[in-house]
Write a protein that holds these residues in place. Structure first.
Motif, PDB file in Angstrom:
ATOM      1  N   LYS A 161      67.241 -49.822  53.362  1.00  0.00           N
ATOM      2  CA  LYS A 161      65.778 -49.884  53.254  1.00  0.00           C
ATOM      3  C   LYS A 161      65.183 -50.832  54.286  1.00  0.00           C
ATOM      4  O   LYS A 161      64.086 -50.589  54.815  1.00  0.00           O
ATOM      5  CB  LYS A 161      65.396 -50.348  51.835  1.00  0.00           C
ATOM      6  CG  LYS A 161      63.910 -50.378  51.552  1.00  0.00           C
ATOM      7  CD  LYS A 161      63.661 -50.798  50.108  1.00  0.00           C
ATOM      8  CE  LYS A 161      62.178 -50.819  49.775  1.00  0.00           C
ATOM      9  NZ  LYS A 161      61.956 -51.217  48.347  1.00  0.00           N
ATOM     10  N   SER A 188      74.410 -42.081  48.797  1.00  0.00           N
ATOM     11  CA  SER A 188      74.171 -42.924  47.627  1.00  0.00           C
ATOM     12  C   SER A 188      75.400 -43.799  47.396  1.00  0.00           C
ATOM     13  O   SER A 188      76.491 -43.515  47.896  1.00  0.00           O
ATOM     14  CB  SER A 188      73.886 -42.094  46.379  1.00  0.00           C
ATOM     15  OG  SER A 188      75.070 -41.484  45.904  1.00  0.00           O
ATOM     16  N   ASP A 225      76.788 -44.368  44.440  1.00  0.00           N
ATOM     17  CA  ASP A 225      77.372 -44.053  43.136  1.00  0.00           C
ATOM     18  C   ASP A 225      78.886 -43.867  43.154  1.00  0.00           C
ATOM     19  O   ASP A 225      79.587 -44.375  42.270  1.00  0.00           O
ATOM     20  CB  ASP A 225      76.719 -42.787  42.567  1.00  0.00           C
ATOM     21  CG  ASP A 225      75.225 -42.939  42.337  1.00  0.00           C
ATOM     22  OD1 ASP A 225      74.519 -43.351  43.280  1.00  0.00           O
ATOM     23  OD2 ASP A 225      74.761 -42.638  41.226  1.00  0.00           O
ATOM     24  N   THR A 285      74.254 -47.683  41.500  1.00  0.00           N
ATOM     25  CA  THR A 285      73.697 -46.332  41.538  1.00  0.00           C
ATOM     26  C   THR A 285      72.506 -46.305  42.479  1.00  0.00           C
ATOM     27  O   THR A 285      71.878 -47.334  42.741  1.00  0.00           O
ATOM     28  CB  THR A 285      73.230 -45.859  40.148  1.00  0.00           C
ATOM     29  OG1 THR A 285      72.224 -46.766  39.656  1.00  0.00           O
ATOM     30  CG2 THR A 285      74.383 -45.805  39.166  1.00  0.00           C
ATOM     31  N   GLY A 286      72.218 -45.112  42.989  1.00  0.00           N
ATOM     32  CA  GLY A 286      71.019 -44.943  43.801  1.00  0.00           C
ATOM     33  C   GLY A 286      71.307 -44.773  45.285  1.00  0.00           C
ATOM     34  O   GLY A 286      72.407 -45.048  45.757  1.00  0.00           O
ATOM     35  N   PRO A 287      70.300 -44.326  46.027  1.00  0.00           N
ATOM     36  CA  PRO A 287      70.468 -44.075  47.464  1.00  0.00           C
ATOM     37  C   PRO A 287      70.515 -45.361  48.282  1.00  0.00           C
ATOM     38  O   PRO A 287      69.843 -46.345  47.953  1.00  0.00           O
ATOM     39  CB  PRO A 287      69.235 -43.242  47.817  1.00  0.00           C
ATOM     40  CG  PRO A 287      68.192 -43.663  46.812  1.00  0.00           C
ATOM     41  CD  PRO A 287      68.952 -43.933  45.548  1.00  0.00           C
ATOM     42  N   GLY A 342      67.247 -46.645  49.639  1.00  0.00           N
ATOM     43  CA  GLY A 342      66.338 -47.320  48.722  1.00  0.00           C
ATOM     44  C   GLY A 342      66.748 -48.751  48.424  1.00  0.00           C
ATOM     45  O   GLY A 342      66.125 -49.424  47.593  1.00  0.00           O
ATOM     46  N   LYS A 343      67.796 -49.236  49.097  1.00  0.00           N
ATOM     47  CA  LYS A 343      68.302 -50.584  48.836  1.00  0.00           C
ATOM     48  C   LYS A 343      68.272 -51.436  50.101  1.00  0.00           C
ATOM     49  O   LYS A 343      68.465 -50.932  51.210  1.00  0.00           O
ATOM     50  CB  LYS A 343      69.743 -50.519  48.304  1.00  0.00           C
ATOM     51  CG  LYS A 343      69.877 -49.781  46.983  1.00  0.00           C
ATOM     52  CD  LYS A 343      71.307 -49.805  46.482  1.00  0.00           C
ATOM     53  CE  LYS A 343      71.454 -48.996  45.204  1.00  0.00           C
ATOM     54  NZ  LYS A 343      70.627 -49.540  44.097  1.00  0.00           N
TER      55      LYS A 343
END
Length: 227
Positions: free
Chosen positions: A42, A53, A55, A61-63, A66-67
């Motif tokens: 991100k 992701s 996971d 968890t998550g893409p 987005g981090k």
């Protein structure tokens, strides 16, 4: 003819994939080069991870997109390993690297690192995306590039040449002698992935491949003696 053996995500058959632990072991095993994957976080860092992701390979968890880099650092990527960023790998090992651009957006960030640290001689850039190979070639003159394909048509060599790729990385399970000979006739090298068995290693040598990507250290040793 020399036959190069590349460690796939380090040596993911015996260590957590795309971690510093895996890369260090690949280097200790004498791999000719180490393959890794890149996604943008991100906040624009080059995270070393195969999937889009977190996971499958971490306890999160998550893409990735987005981090932030800091948020990724909190995750366990296996045996207590953290998710590294590209610069950490550069410092952890000295071996040549093959950096795969998983999303085209990472090309610009990767180019900036290669140029800032004068890495064109050490880092080869690969991608499934023709446009990513074309873009990194434009951004970093003289960089060596690889076009990857799992399935391909009769135009695969033309695609490689159009993108500026000197090498094709092709699925060993679908490779034919015709495809290899066509590539070599056009001056394009071919490496096979993923070569994890003696049968596939013998096939790679029989096809006259320039190298192979493997999950296991022992394939590198066996490759020196398999004709």
């Amino acid at each position: 003819m020399s036959f190069l053996t590349l460690g796939h995500r380090g040596v993911m058959g015996v260590e957590p994939e795309n971690t510093l632990r895996s890369f260090v072991r690949a280097e200790a095993a004498g791999m000719d080069a180490i393959e890794l994957d890149l996604h943008l976080t991100k906040d624009g860092a080059l995270a070393v991870m195969h999937d889009a992701s977190v996971d499958r390979t971490t306890d999160g968890t998550g893409p990735i997109a987005g981090k932030t880099r800091a948020e990724l650092r909190e995750l366990d990527a296996g045996q207590g390993e953290r998710v590294p960023v590209f610069e950490e790998v550069l410092d952890a090992v000295k071996a040549p690297l093959q950096a795969e651009i998983k999303d085209v957006a990472a090309a610009q960030a990767l180019a900036e690192v290669i140029l800032a640290r004068d890495l064109a001689g050490r880092v080869e850039v690969s991608s499934f995306h023709d446009e990513a190979v074309t873009e990194i070639t434009r951004l970093v003159p003289g960089v060596r590039t690889v076009l990857i394909a799992s399935r391909w048509g009769g135009d695969i060599v033309d695609r490689a040449r159009a993108a500026g790729a000197a090498t094709l990385a092709l699925n060993i399970r679908r490779l034919t002698l015709e495809a290899v000979e066509q590539a070599h006739a056009e001056g394009v090298k071919v490496i096979g992935w993923v070569v994890n068995t003696q049968d596939h290693l013998r096939l790679a040598r029989a096809l006259g491949l320039d190298g192979a990507t493997t999950d296991f250290p022992e394939i590198r040793r066996a490759g020196r003696f398999t004709a």
